[in-house]
Design an enzyme around this catalytic site. Structure first.
Site, mmCIF file in Angstrom:
data_model
loop_
_atom_site.group_PDB
_atom_site.id
_atom_site.type_symbol
_atom_site.label_atom_id
_atom_site.label_comp_id
_atom_site.label_asym_id
_atom_site.label_seq_id
_atom_site.Cartn_x
_atom_site.Cartn_y
_atom_site.Cartn_z
ATOM 1 N N CYS A 181 3.098 8.150 -16.785
ATOM 2 C CA CYS A 181 4.301 8.764 -16.645
ATOM 3 C C CYS A 181 3.918 10.153 -15.868
ATOM 4 O O CYS A 181 2.552 10.411 -15.421
ATOM 5 C CB CYS A 181 4.572 9.502 -18.088
ATOM 6 S SG CYS A 181 4.943 8.194 -19.210
ATOM 7 N N ARG A 217 5.391 7.642 -10.283
ATOM 8 C CA ARG A 217 4.748 7.294 -11.595
ATOM 9 C C ARG A 217 5.369 6.843 -12.852
ATOM 10 O O ARG A 217 4.759 6.514 -13.897
ATOM 11 C CB ARG A 217 3.945 8.665 -12.190
ATOM 12 C CG ARG A 217 3.017 9.267 -11.171
ATOM 13 C CD ARG A 217 2.470 10.464 -11.757
ATOM 14 N NE ARG A 217 1.683 10.301 -12.946
ATOM 15 C CZ ARG A 217 0.330 10.095 -12.862
ATOM 16 N NH1 ARG A 217 -0.301 9.825 -11.619
ATOM 17 N NH2 ARG A 217 -0.444 9.904 -13.835
ATOM 18 N N TRP A 257 7.612 6.348 -17.896
ATOM 19 C CA TRP A 257 7.516 4.711 -17.513
ATOM 20 C C TRP A 257 7.187 4.454 -19.001
ATOM 21 O O TRP A 257 5.902 4.698 -19.552
ATOM 22 C CB TRP A 257 6.201 4.657 -16.794
ATOM 23 C CG TRP A 257 5.931 3.221 -16.521
ATOM 24 C CD1 TRP A 257 5.054 2.611 -17.162
ATOM 25 C CD2 TRP A 257 6.608 2.219 -15.857
ATOM 26 N NE1 TRP A 257 4.979 1.294 -16.689
ATOM 27 C CE2 TRP A 257 6.022 1.012 -15.962
ATOM 28 C CE3 TRP A 257 7.480 2.419 -14.815
ATOM 29 C CZ2 TRP A 257 6.186 -0.230 -14.813
ATOM 30 C CZ3 TRP A 257 7.956 1.437 -13.992
ATOM 31 C CH2 TRP A 257 7.312 0.113 -14.312
ATOM 32 N N ASN A 281 1.610 12.331 -21.113
ATOM 33 C CA ASN A 281 1.432 11.123 -20.410
ATOM 34 C C ASN A 281 0.359 10.451 -21.010
ATOM 35 O O ASN A 281 -0.848 11.178 -21.134
ATOM 36 C CB ASN A 281 1.165 11.393 -19.011
ATOM 37 C CG ASN A 281 0.591 10.218 -18.337
ATOM 38 O OD1 ASN A 281 0.699 9.078 -18.483
ATOM 39 N ND2 ASN A 281 -0.255 10.576 -17.173
ATOM 40 N N GLY A 282 0.320 9.240 -21.253
ATOM 41 C CA GLY A 282 -0.858 8.595 -22.131
ATOM 42 C C GLY A 282 -0.428 7.672 -23.380
ATOM 43 O O GLY A 282 0.543 7.432 -23.335
ATOM 44 N N GLU A 284 -5.364 -16.828 -5.779
ATOM 45 C CA GLU A 284 -5.059 -15.539 -5.851
ATOM 46 C C GLU A 284 -5.416 -14.703 -4.478
ATOM 47 O O GLU A 284 -4.597 -14.111 -3.840
ATOM 48 C CB GLU A 284 -5.062 -14.822 -6.939
ATOM 49 C CG GLU A 284 -4.572 -13.058 -7.007
ATOM 50 C CD GLU A 284 -3.360 -12.909 -6.775
ATOM 51 O OE1 GLU A 284 -2.457 -13.967 -6.720
ATOM 52 O OE2 GLU A 284 -2.914 -11.813 -6.511
ATOM 53 N N LYS A 343 -3.157 -13.059 -1.396
ATOM 54 C CA LYS A 343 -2.983 -11.739 -1.089
ATOM 55 C C LYS A 343 -3.323 -11.790 0.526
ATOM 56 O O LYS A 343 -2.715 -11.141 1.234
ATOM 57 C CB LYS A 343 -4.389 -10.993 -1.509
ATOM 58 C CG LYS A 343 -4.244 -10.857 -2.859
ATOM 59 C CD LYS A 343 -3.171 -9.733 -3.520
ATOM 60 C CE LYS A 343 -1.911 -10.247 -3.556
ATOM 61 N NZ LYS A 343 -1.246 -10.307 -4.874
ATOM 62 N N GLU A 345 -0.122 -13.225 2.519
ATOM 63 C CA GLU A 345 1.241 -12.349 2.517
ATOM 64 C C GLU A 345 1.250 -10.998 3.026
ATOM 65 O O GLU A 345 2.157 -10.528 3.465
ATOM 66 C CB GLU A 345 1.515 -12.137 0.797
ATOM 67 C CG GLU A 345 0.824 -11.196 -0.076
ATOM 68 C CD GLU A 345 1.363 -10.892 -1.343
ATOM 69 O OE1 GLU A 345 2.559 -10.948 -1.540
ATOM 70 O OE2 GLU A 345 0.302 -10.873 -2.103
ATOM 71 N N HIS A 389 -11.306 -34.016 -0.658
ATOM 72 C CA HIS A 389 -10.545 -35.345 -0.530
ATOM 73 C C HIS A 389 -9.349 -35.007 0.407
ATOM 74 O O HIS A 389 -8.431 -35.501 0.256
ATOM 75 C CB HIS A 389 -9.729 -35.395 -1.796
ATOM 76 C CG HIS A 389 -11.010 -35.855 -2.928
ATOM 77 N ND1 HIS A 389 -11.220 -37.259 -2.972
ATOM 78 C CD2 HIS A 389 -11.361 -35.220 -4.082
ATOM 79 C CE1 HIS A 389 -12.171 -37.101 -4.019
ATOM 80 N NE2 HIS A 389 -12.171 -35.930 -4.714
ATOM 81 N N LYS A 418 9.610 -6.981 -3.728
ATOM 82 C CA LYS A 418 8.631 -6.602 -4.695
ATOM 83 C C LYS A 418 9.300 -7.414 -5.951
ATOM 84 O O LYS A 418 8.336 -7.922 -6.781
ATOM 85 C CB LYS A 418 8.784 -5.240 -5.233
ATOM 86 C CG LYS A 418 7.794 -4.705 -6.314
ATOM 87 C CD LYS A 418 6.401 -5.016 -5.984
ATOM 88 C CE LYS A 418 5.383 -4.609 -7.111
ATOM 89 N NZ LYS A 418 4.092 -5.279 -6.891
HETATM 90 O O1 M6R Z 1 7.588 -9.645 -11.122
HETATM 91 P P1 M6R Z 1 6.892 -11.043 -11.273
HETATM 92 O O2 M6R Z 1 5.293 -10.883 -11.502
HETATM 93 O O3 M6R Z 1 7.594 -12.051 -12.060
HETATM 94 O O4 M6R Z 1 6.688 -11.593 -9.929
HETATM 95 C C1 M6R Z 1 6.385 -12.750 -9.332
HETATM 96 C C2 M6R Z 1 5.854 -12.895 -7.827
HETATM 97 O O5 M6R Z 1 6.909 -12.651 -6.969
HETATM 98 C C3 M6R Z 1 4.837 -11.779 -7.566
HETATM 99 O O6 M6R Z 1 3.694 -11.966 -8.550
HETATM 100 C C4 M6R Z 1 4.479 -11.936 -6.083
HETATM 101 O O7 M6R Z 1 3.816 -13.334 -5.971
HETATM 102 C C5 M6R Z 1 3.411 -10.805 -5.774
HETATM 103 N N1 M6R Z 1 4.100 -9.688 -5.397
HETATM 104 C C6 M6R Z 1 2.422 -11.432 -4.936
HETATM 105 O O8 M6R Z 1 1.661 -10.426 -4.564
#
Ligand code: M6R
Length: 606
Positions: A2, A28, A75, A101-102, A479, A483, A486, A502, A601
């Site tokens: 927060c 925040r 938050w 905050n905490g 993962e 990264k 994307e 394979h 996002k």
């Molecule tokens: O909010 P969510 O975790 O459900 O989102 C799922 C994906 O859209 C999200 O993890 C996306 O793949 C990432 N922003 C990638 O870094």
């Protein structure tokens, strides 16, 4: 996470400054906000759920009177976003106001104690115990400063707080432990705030409070003491040279890099889990006939890691299903004893919500692991556990992934202990290592960032890359590749290393980058063979491994050395260099990692 602010001034009304400062802290947290001021011996409060501007339109924060006040942008961690749960919180008499905050870990205990003493609580928050504790200590004729100090000695957990009292309207008391807090020294004005952007228009002279320090602020003075001993502490004033934009990103050029660096804090906060909810999750999992994980993107990779965790540690089989594929794979719940664990940062991903709804309608118990309190998934689920990463602004998920892994490994460890698959020693080892994880992740970042930055200069010129791992490291590899794809727009393919021969190996030619995630676990000996296969075809070998793993190190062009941890925990430290690698490669290629093309996002369409 927060944001808090406190301002005391001799130059008139502070409510507008408080509101504007809160706006600069909105990154925040933004589910509710509030301000309290003092005028004519009375505390005035305006607060509600929603964003600061929305609440301001309804309530007009600027009309609050007085030259002293505190504010908060929230938050949520305890209790849904609502007017009652919004800060500031007051004591019974309405004479003490607190923003925080905490996380107060022992708030239930304290709440019970205080209720027995006649205190009435109006919110579900952990914070509200603080004004009531202060009220209690003030009964024995203590000064406000001493009452705050005594109250803080009783709370366990993390805090950055600011306190005002209509009985002593000439000061703000603020304090911190594990949550950030700084003091700003203005011209006949004094400030306390969670972060520099809040106060940058008013002063560039700051004092950073350290853990277990508290301060008394008047318009022209600041006195700092240790909370534990009460001793006075002398501290240096620092001059800040950041621009407002730099300050919002904590001095980092992008939110993504800031959020990578925030991971030690985010993991530490997530470890402060709601034990009751954790136990419910574990019981539901242990009594289920069938366990499903569903999620999308990065959260799906956490789900995949969780599947390995449950199998290796607790001997439990499960399915990790990409949310958009769930409907086509779900056979229904004939026994009525299935459990579905939905993982989502936002709690708003349409695919994950749809999958959860399908399961729920079929009578499946839905458990959710979510970062955003009050989001749609939390309302749909039967039980929720929260990652405490705080708001993630960069589109690429970073701190929310490692906090998901943190919670999932806590669930797996507890399930394994309760079904007798691990003994007490191993359970203690896992918990000890989890508690050490914030420090280990910090060490990884400090040690490896420069080397990764150098490596990115080379990768920036590549068109493709393989990310390979075995066992739980398959999730880390997937993962890492996501990264890179994307934000740096390099075709990166995550694959189980054993499967690469394979088919995908046909792509390898001299100089082709192969990034191996190779911790010293039960898959280590098999991955050595995969490394040499790729090397024999001229691939450029980059390995993430530990210092004892000579066989992969000697075959590598570049080795990134990571700490040795329990095998189910390895994705947490091992993903960090891959996040940094994607970040620096994107920057090297001239892209903005915070705003990747074609992505949002939160993906709220199916
Ligand atoms: O909010 P969510 O975790 O459900 O989102 C799922 C994906 O859209 C999200 O993890 C996306 O793949 C990432 N922003 C990638 O870094």
């Amino acid at each position: 996470m927060c944001g808090i602010i406190g301002i005391i001034s001799t130059n008139g009304n502070v409510s507008r400054m408080l509101r504007e400062s809160l706006k600069r802290l909105e990154y925040r947290g933004y589910d509710s906000a509030g301000i309290a001021t003092i005028a004519n011996g009375i505390i005035f409060v305006k607060k509600d759920k929603g964003k600061i501007d929305e609440i301001h339109r309804m309530l007009n924060f600027d009309s609050l009177p007085g030259n002293i006040g505190i504010g908060h942008t929230r938050w949520a961690t305890h209790g849904q976003p609502s007017r009652e749960n919004a800060h500031p919180h007051l004591d019974c008499s309405g004479m003490i106001a607190v923003v925080h905050n905490g996380i107060i870990e022992n708030y239930l205990e304290l709440r019970e104690e205080l209720s027995k003493l006649g205190h009435t609580f109006r919110s579900e928050t952990d914070t509200e115990v603080i004004p009531h504790l202060i009220e209690e200590f003030l009964k024995s004729n203590k000064s406000l400063e001493e009452a705050v100090r005594q109250a803080l000695l009783k709370v366990k957990g993390s805090f950055a707080i600011a306190v005002i009292s209509s009985k002593e309207p000439d000061k703000i008391i603020c304090a911190r432990k594990e949550s950030p807090l700084l003091i700003g020294i203005g011209n006949s004005q004094m400030f306390c705030a969670s972060d520099i952007p809040a106060i940058l228009p008013y002063t560039r002279n700051i004092i950073v409070l350290d853990d277990m320090e508290m301060a008394v602020l008047t318009p022209n003075s600041v006195t700092i003491r240790r909370i534990d001993t009460g001793e006075i502490v002398n501290k240096d004033i620092i001059q800040v040279s950041w621009s407002p934009e730099e300050a919002e990103k904590g001095g980092f050029p992008h939110f993504m890099l800031k959020e990578i660096h925030e991971q030690p804090r985010a993991i530490r906060d997530t470890l402060r889990v709601d034990e009751k909810a954790l136990e419910i999750f574990v019981q539901k999992i242990l009594t289920a006939d069938k366990i499903y994980f569903v999620a999308a993107g990065t959260s799906y990779h956490a789900a995949l890691a969780a599947k390995y965790m449950l199998a290796k540690l607790a001997g439990l089989g499960s399915d990790a299903i990409i949310a958009s594929e769930f409907e086509e794979q779900f056979p229904g719940d004939s026994s009525g004893d299935s459990v579905l664990i939905a993982i989502s940062q936002s709690g708003e991903t349409a695919d994950t919500l749809v999958a959860s709804r399908i399961a729920k309608n079929a009578g499946v118990c839905v458990l959710a692991i979510v970062n955003v309190v009050g989001s749609s998934l939390t309302r749909l689920a039967d039980h929720v556990l929260y990652t405490r990463a705080g708001p993630e602004i960069g589109v690429a998920a970073t701190k929310t992934f490692t906090t998901q892994l943190t919670l999932l490994s806590m669930i797996a460890a507890k399930a394994a202990r309760e079904n007798g698959m691990i003994d007490l020693d191993e359970y203690i080892r896992l918990n000890t290592e989890l508690n050490e994880m914030p420090r280990k992740v910090r060490d990884v970042i400090e040690r490896i960032e420069i080397k990764v930055k150098q490596l990115s200069k080379h990768l920036a010129n590549c068109r493709n890359a393989f990310y390979l791992g075995r066992g739980i490291s398959t999730a880390t590899a997937l993962e890492g590749a996501l990264k890179m794809k994307e934000i740096a727009y390099i075709h990166a393919e995550g694959y189980p290393a054993g499967e690469s021969k394979h088919g995908p190996i046909a792509l390898v030619e001299p100089g082709f980058p192969c990034i191996f995630v190779a911790p010293p676990d039960s898959t280590y000996h098999s991955i050595i063979g995969n490394v040499t296969e790729m090397k024999a075809r001229g691939a450029e070998i980059i390995v993430l491994t530990s210092k004892s793993c000579d066989d992969v190190i000697k075959n590598a062009n570049t080795a990134l050395i990571l700490p040795e941890v329990h095998p189910i925990l390895s994705p947490i430290p091992y993903i960090v260099p891959l996040q940094l690698l994607a970040y620096y490669t994107a920057v090297e290629r001239g892209y903005d990692p915070d705003r990747p093309r074609n992505l949002a996002k939160s993906v709220t369409v199916q």
